[in-house]
Design a protein around this motif. Structure first.
Motif, PDB file in Angstrom:
ATOM      1  N   TYR A  34       0.836  -1.205   0.000  1.00  0.00           N
ATOM      2  CA  TYR A  34       0.000   0.000   0.000  1.00  0.00           C
ATOM      3  C   TYR A  34       0.865   1.246   0.000  1.00  0.00           C
ATOM      4  O   TYR A  34       1.924   1.278   0.622  1.00  0.00           O
ATOM      5  CB  TYR A  34      -0.888   0.046   1.254  1.00  0.00           C
ATOM      6  N   TYR A  36       0.228   5.214   1.138  1.00  0.00           N
ATOM      7  CA  TYR A  36      -0.657   6.188   1.759  1.00  0.00           C
ATOM      8  C   TYR A  36       0.040   7.551   1.717  1.00  0.00           C
ATOM      9  O   TYR A  36       1.267   7.637   1.728  1.00  0.00           O
ATOM     10  CB  TYR A  36      -0.917   5.847   3.224  1.00  0.00           C
ATOM     11  N   LEU A  46      -5.375   6.622   1.402  1.00  0.00           N
ATOM     12  CA  LEU A  46      -4.868   5.534   0.582  1.00  0.00           C
ATOM     13  C   LEU A  46      -4.731   6.005  -0.859  1.00  0.00           C
ATOM     14  O   LEU A  46      -5.657   6.569  -1.432  1.00  0.00           O
ATOM     15  CB  LEU A  46      -5.799   4.335   0.648  1.00  0.00           C
ATOM     16  N   TYR A  49      -2.954   0.364  -3.891  1.00  0.00           N
ATOM     17  CA  TYR A  49      -2.620  -0.894  -3.257  1.00  0.00           C
ATOM     18  C   TYR A  49      -2.402  -1.950  -4.329  1.00  0.00           C
ATOM     19  O   TYR A  49      -2.892  -1.831  -5.466  1.00  0.00           O
ATOM     20  CB  TYR A  49      -3.652  -1.331  -2.214  1.00  0.00           C
ATOM     21  N   VAL A  51      -1.927  -6.312  -4.910  1.00  0.00           N
ATOM     22  CA  VAL A  51      -2.020  -7.674  -4.379  1.00  0.00           C
ATOM     23  C   VAL A  51      -1.044  -8.615  -5.054  1.00  0.00           C
ATOM     24  O   VAL A  51      -0.981  -9.801  -4.709  1.00  0.00           O
ATOM     25  CB  VAL A  51      -3.459  -8.212  -4.470  1.00  0.00           C
ATOM     26  N   GLU A  59      -6.843   4.401  -5.780  1.00  0.00           N
ATOM     27  CA  GLU A  59      -7.993   4.825  -4.984  1.00  0.00           C
ATOM     28  C   GLU A  59      -8.486   6.213  -5.363  1.00  0.00           C
ATOM     29  O   GLU A  59      -9.671   6.503  -5.234  1.00  0.00           O
ATOM     30  CB  GLU A  59      -7.637   4.810  -3.495  1.00  0.00           C
ATOM     31  N   GLU A  98      -7.676 -11.213   4.119  1.00  0.00           N
ATOM     32  CA  GLU A  98      -8.005  -9.828   4.369  1.00  0.00           C
ATOM     33  C   GLU A  98      -8.824  -9.605   5.621  1.00  0.00           C
ATOM     34  O   GLU A  98      -8.924  -8.493   6.090  1.00  0.00           O
ATOM     35  CB  GLU A  98      -8.766  -9.258   3.168  1.00  0.00           C
ATOM     36  N   HIS A  99      -9.424 -10.645   6.184  1.00  0.00           N
ATOM     37  CA  HIS A  99     -10.238 -10.390   7.364  1.00  0.00           C
ATOM     38  C   HIS A  99      -9.372 -10.115   8.583  1.00  0.00           C
ATOM     39  O   HIS A  99      -9.848  -9.722   9.615  1.00  0.00           O
ATOM     40  CB  HIS A  99     -11.171 -11.573   7.656  1.00  0.00           C
ATOM     41  N   ASN A 100      -8.086 -10.327   8.440  1.00  0.00           N
ATOM     42  CA  ASN A 100      -7.159  -9.986   9.519  1.00  0.00           C
ATOM     43  C   ASN A 100      -6.123  -9.041   8.932  1.00  0.00           C
ATOM     44  O   ASN A 100      -4.957  -9.389   8.798  1.00  0.00           O
ATOM     45  CB  ASN A 100      -6.499 -11.249  10.077  1.00  0.00           C
ATOM     46  N   ASN A 101      -6.557  -7.876   8.548  1.00  0.00           N
ATOM     47  CA  ASN A 101      -5.769  -7.004   7.683  1.00  0.00           C
ATOM     48  C   ASN A 101      -4.832  -6.082   8.447  1.00  0.00           C
ATOM     49  O   ASN A 101      -4.752  -4.905   8.152  1.00  0.00           O
ATOM     50  CB  ASN A 101      -6.722  -6.177   6.821  1.00  0.00           C
ATOM     51  N   GLU A 102      -4.111  -6.608   9.421  1.00  0.00           N
ATOM     52  CA  GLU A 102      -3.141  -5.781  10.112  1.00  0.00           C
ATOM     53  C   GLU A 102      -2.090  -5.325   9.123  1.00  0.00           C
ATOM     54  O   GLU A 102      -1.574  -6.126   8.343  1.00  0.00           O
ATOM     55  CB  GLU A 102      -2.476  -6.553  11.247  1.00  0.00           C
ATOM     56  N   GLN A 103      -1.797  -4.047   9.148  1.00  0.00           N
ATOM     57  CA  GLN A 103      -0.810  -3.499   8.233  1.00  0.00           C
ATOM     58  C   GLN A 103       0.403  -3.006   9.003  1.00  0.00           C
ATOM     59  O   GLN A 103       0.293  -2.462  10.087  1.00  0.00           O
ATOM     60  CB  GLN A 103      -1.417  -2.361   7.420  1.00  0.00           C
ATOM     61  N   PHE A 104       1.541  -3.185   8.378  1.00  0.00           N
ATOM     62  CA  PHE A 104       2.808  -2.784   8.969  1.00  0.00           C
ATOM     63  C   PHE A 104       3.378  -1.657   8.118  1.00  0.00           C
ATOM     64  O   PHE A 104       3.497  -1.795   6.905  1.00  0.00           O
ATOM     65  CB  PHE A 104       3.768  -3.969   9.025  1.00  0.00           C
ATOM     66  N   PHE A 105       3.767  -0.588   8.765  1.00  0.00           N
ATOM     67  CA  PHE A 105       4.149   0.614   8.047  1.00  0.00           C
ATOM     68  C   PHE A 105       5.650   0.837   8.036  1.00  0.00           C
ATOM     69  O   PHE A 105       6.360   0.516   8.997  1.00  0.00           O
ATOM     70  CB  PHE A 105       3.459   1.834   8.674  1.00  0.00           C
TER      71      PHE A 105
END
Lengths: 114, 114
Positions: A34, A36, A46, A49, A51, A59, A98-105
């Motif tokens: 992603y 941002y 956003l 993104y 995949v 977006e 995606e239902h556990n979409n923790e993102q690391f920045f």
């Protein structure tokens, strides 16, 4: 362990100049990636993104573009920067499902367009 | 599209005081994430909430997701200068929407005065 790198950390560019920001991820395969943007005093917006390699979703319409030439590399580009492109750009990654979409920045790139 | 509203926008508290930050969603939350950001840096993941009524704690920070899954609160007990920063809530769109990226609130800027 997974790490995410962004460079450069800061950038000052004149209006009309090109832009290339790079983001790379280590320690994971086939991540979602992603871009941002955080403008001064505002939340995160956003921009793009991805995949997978070569798969980019945009977006918002803008003069920026993104590419993913390799699995763990995500590039944000512009042919001609505008003043409004100034901001703090953050790259992030996540691992499906995606239902556990923790993102690391990543640490971010501060872009100033003059 | 989903929107997240955070309140307050900014907060100044004396060290040792408790405080609460709220995040309200325009739609049902399928995953609510709290991040902390120090100025000019990337985001640090704090907690993720998925189930209505869920509550999680880490050190002196507690986050809750209400039963209807449209609002979350972040509570800091006995605040310290190290808690200063911008707190952002982010929401996933849910598997059924196909949206993988997070929508973020505009953030709450916290200052803790010694």
């Amino acid at each position: 362990s997974q790490t995410i790198h962004q460079w450069p950390a800061t950038l000052v560019q004149p209006v009309g100049s090109p832009l290339s920001l790079e983001c790379t991820v280590e320690g994971t395969s086939n991540p979602n990636l992603y871009w941002y943007r955080q403008a001064a005093g505002r939340g995160l917006q956003l921009l793009f993104y991805s995949v997978g390699i070569g798969q980019i979703s945009s977006e918002v319409p803008q003069n920026l573009s993104a590419s993913r030439p390799q699995d763990r590399q995500f590039i944000l580009s512009s042919k001609k920067l505008l003043l409004s492109d100034s901001g703090f750009y953050l790259c992030a990654w996540s691992v499906p499902p995606e239902h556990n979409n923790e993102q690391f920045f990543g640490p971010g790139t501060r872009l100033t367009v003059l | 599209s989903q929107e997240l509203e955070q309140s307050p926008q900014s907060l100044i508290v004396q060290e040792g005081k408790n405080l609460t930050i709220n995040c309200t969603s325009s739609k049902t939350l399928y995953g609510l994430y709290w991040y902390k950001q120090k100025y000019g840096e990337g985001l640090i993941f704090l907690m993720m909430l998925q189930k209505g009524g869920e509550e999680k704690s880490h050190e002196k920070i507690t986050a809750k997701l209400d039963e209807k899954k449209q609002q979350s609160s972040l509570h800091i007990t006995a605040s310290q200068p190290s808690h200063a920063g911008i707190y952002l809530c982010g929401a996933g769109g849910g598997v059924d929407t196909g949206r993988r990226a997070l929508t973020f609130g505009s953030g709450t800027r916290l200052q803790v005065q010694p």
